[in-house]
Motif scaffolding. Sequence first.
Motif, mmCIF file in Angstrom:
data_model
loop_
_atom_site.group_PDB
_atom_site.id
_atom_site.type_symbol
_atom_site.label_atom_id
_atom_site.label_comp_id
_atom_site.label_asym_id
_atom_site.label_seq_id
_atom_site.Cartn_x
_atom_site.Cartn_y
_atom_site.Cartn_z
ATOM 1 N N VAL A 68 0.853 -1.189 0.000
ATOM 2 C CA VAL A 68 0.000 0.000 0.000
ATOM 3 C C VAL A 68 0.891 1.242 0.000
ATOM 4 N N LEU A 69 0.675 2.109 -0.973
ATOM 5 C CA LEU A 69 1.401 3.369 -1.080
ATOM 6 C C LEU A 69 0.450 4.502 -0.727
ATOM 7 N N LEU A 70 0.814 5.289 0.266
ATOM 8 C CA LEU A 70 -0.061 6.335 0.774
ATOM 9 C C LEU A 70 0.551 7.705 0.536
ATOM 10 N N GLN A 71 -0.317 8.664 0.275
ATOM 11 C CA GLN A 71 0.085 10.068 0.191
ATOM 12 C C GLN A 71 -0.690 10.867 1.245
ATOM 13 N N GLU A 72 -0.123 12.000 1.642
ATOM 14 C CA GLU A 72 -0.686 12.919 2.633
ATOM 15 C C GLU A 72 -0.750 12.290 4.033
ATOM 16 N N THR A 73 0.191 11.438 4.365
ATOM 17 C CA THR A 73 0.249 10.919 5.724
ATOM 18 C C THR A 73 0.823 11.978 6.662
ATOM 19 N N THR A 74 0.510 11.827 7.931
ATOM 20 C CA THR A 74 0.980 12.725 8.986
ATOM 21 C C THR A 74 1.375 11.860 10.181
ATOM 22 N N PRO A 75 2.035 12.424 11.194
ATOM 23 C CA PRO A 75 2.312 11.628 12.392
ATOM 24 C C PRO A 75 1.049 11.034 13.009
ATOM 25 N N GLU A 76 -0.059 11.774 12.946
ATOM 26 C CA GLU A 76 -1.317 11.263 13.488
ATOM 27 C C GLU A 76 -1.847 10.111 12.647
ATOM 28 N N TRP A 77 -1.699 10.224 11.329
ATOM 29 C CA TRP A 77 -2.091 9.117 10.458
ATOM 30 C C TRP A 77 -1.222 7.884 10.745
ATOM 31 N N GLU A 78 0.060 8.097 10.892
ATOM 32 C CA GLU A 78 0.951 6.969 11.179
ATOM 33 C C GLU A 78 0.527 6.253 12.463
ATOM 34 N N GLN A 79 0.260 6.996 13.501
ATOM 35 C CA GLN A 79 -0.134 6.388 14.775
ATOM 36 C C GLN A 79 -1.401 5.554 14.604
ATOM 37 N N ALA A 80 -2.393 6.074 13.892
ATOM 38 C CA ALA A 80 -3.652 5.356 13.708
ATOM 39 C C ALA A 80 -3.468 4.107 12.856
ATOM 40 N N LEU A 81 -2.686 4.207 11.788
ATOM 41 C CA LEU A 81 -2.486 3.067 10.895
ATOM 42 C C LEU A 81 -1.680 1.962 11.575
ATOM 43 N N ARG A 82 -0.671 2.334 12.325
ATOM 44 C CA ARG A 82 0.101 1.315 13.047
ATOM 45 C C ARG A 82 -0.777 0.601 14.079
ATOM 46 N N ALA A 83 -1.632 1.336 14.752
ATOM 47 C CA ALA A 83 -2.486 0.730 15.768
ATOM 48 C C ALA A 83 -3.505 -0.229 15.160
ATOM 49 N N ASP A 84 -4.059 0.125 13.999
ATOM 50 C CA ASP A 84 -5.156 -0.657 13.428
ATOM 51 C C ASP A 84 -4.721 -1.740 12.446
ATOM 52 N N LEU A 85 -3.613 -1.536 11.756
ATOM 53 C CA LEU A 85 -3.278 -2.425 10.637
ATOM 54 C C LEU A 85 -1.968 -3.189 10.810
ATOM 55 N N HIS A 86 -1.344 -3.108 12.001
ATOM 56 C CA HIS A 86 -0.034 -3.758 12.150
ATOM 57 C C HIS A 86 -0.123 -5.266 11.974
ATOM 58 N N GLY A 87 -1.251 -5.881 12.291
ATOM 59 C CA GLY A 87 -1.379 -7.321 12.103
ATOM 60 C C GLY A 87 -1.461 -7.721 10.645
ATOM 61 N N LEU A 88 -2.045 -6.861 9.825
ATOM 62 C CA LEU A 88 -2.177 -7.142 8.396
ATOM 63 C C LEU A 88 -0.931 -6.755 7.624
ATOM 64 N N TYR A 89 -0.309 -5.653 8.054
ATOM 65 C CA TYR A 89 0.896 -5.160 7.379
ATOM 66 C C TYR A 89 2.021 -5.034 8.411
ATOM 67 N N PRO A 90 2.797 -6.092 8.584
ATOM 68 C CA PRO A 90 3.839 -6.063 9.609
ATOM 69 C C PRO A 90 4.994 -5.117 9.282
ATOM 70 N N ARG A 91 5.108 -4.711 8.010
ATOM 71 C CA ARG A 91 6.160 -3.753 7.631
ATOM 72 C C ARG A 91 5.518 -2.437 7.241
#
Length: 260
Positions: free
Chosen positions: A62-85
Amino acid sequence: LSLAFVALSILAIAACVRPTRTARAPRPGRPTVTVMTFNVNFGLAGDRNTIDAIRQGGADVVLLQETTPEWEQALRADLHGLYPRMAFRHCCRAGGLGALSKWPFREMDYIPAPSGWFPARRLIVETPLGGLQVLNVHLRPPVSDAGSYVSGYFNTPPIREREIAAYFGRLDPSLPTIVAGDFNEGDGGRAVAFLGARNFRSVLPEFHPEADTWRWTTSVGTIRGRLEHVLYDPRLEPLDARVLPSGRSDHLPVVVTFER
């Protein structure tokens, strides 16, 4: 010519466009890789519908644009099991870039824009197809330095071409390559044409020539267009492409499956 006539003419031309590819299953024994590009909108950090759109897309990378530190925190919390990297680079308000992957990858280049706007990011992903080079881009929006969208529409196409030319010069020609992201221009844009002249093909016109990837509601109605593009070199073959009507961003996720 009246605006109504012009609009009807455009619709008539669009109705005549036909796909040149149809979706197919992979050949027996052939591995595939599915890639998503998605501008998540920097102002919507943590939005549940947008995160669900990433999950439901089923992409391997998945390639994302317009990420922010807040986006990173939310994505790591919700999707780390699906996307370990996962890896993020935050920049210049709306210039952040993120990468989520089921497979190992490494960042080869984080490339500042020659225009001074948003950077690009080159990754090598270790996929079942072998090493896959991916360039994640967010090109200059069609707005002038003074904030005008009218003059920006006419003045920024050569800027986007210079950006993609600078990024293209950093690619490793020995690797199969995908260039994807928010180009901020349509199929006839100069950045898309630059890649086309170098034997890259754009996926969406082949499968869904009518598809829009961006929408913006105004007082006189909704403006739509195709600003997202996924281009590939001849060492890859697309099997399917989808634009998902999901998430709350003004952009829609694009998902493409490739075979070597």
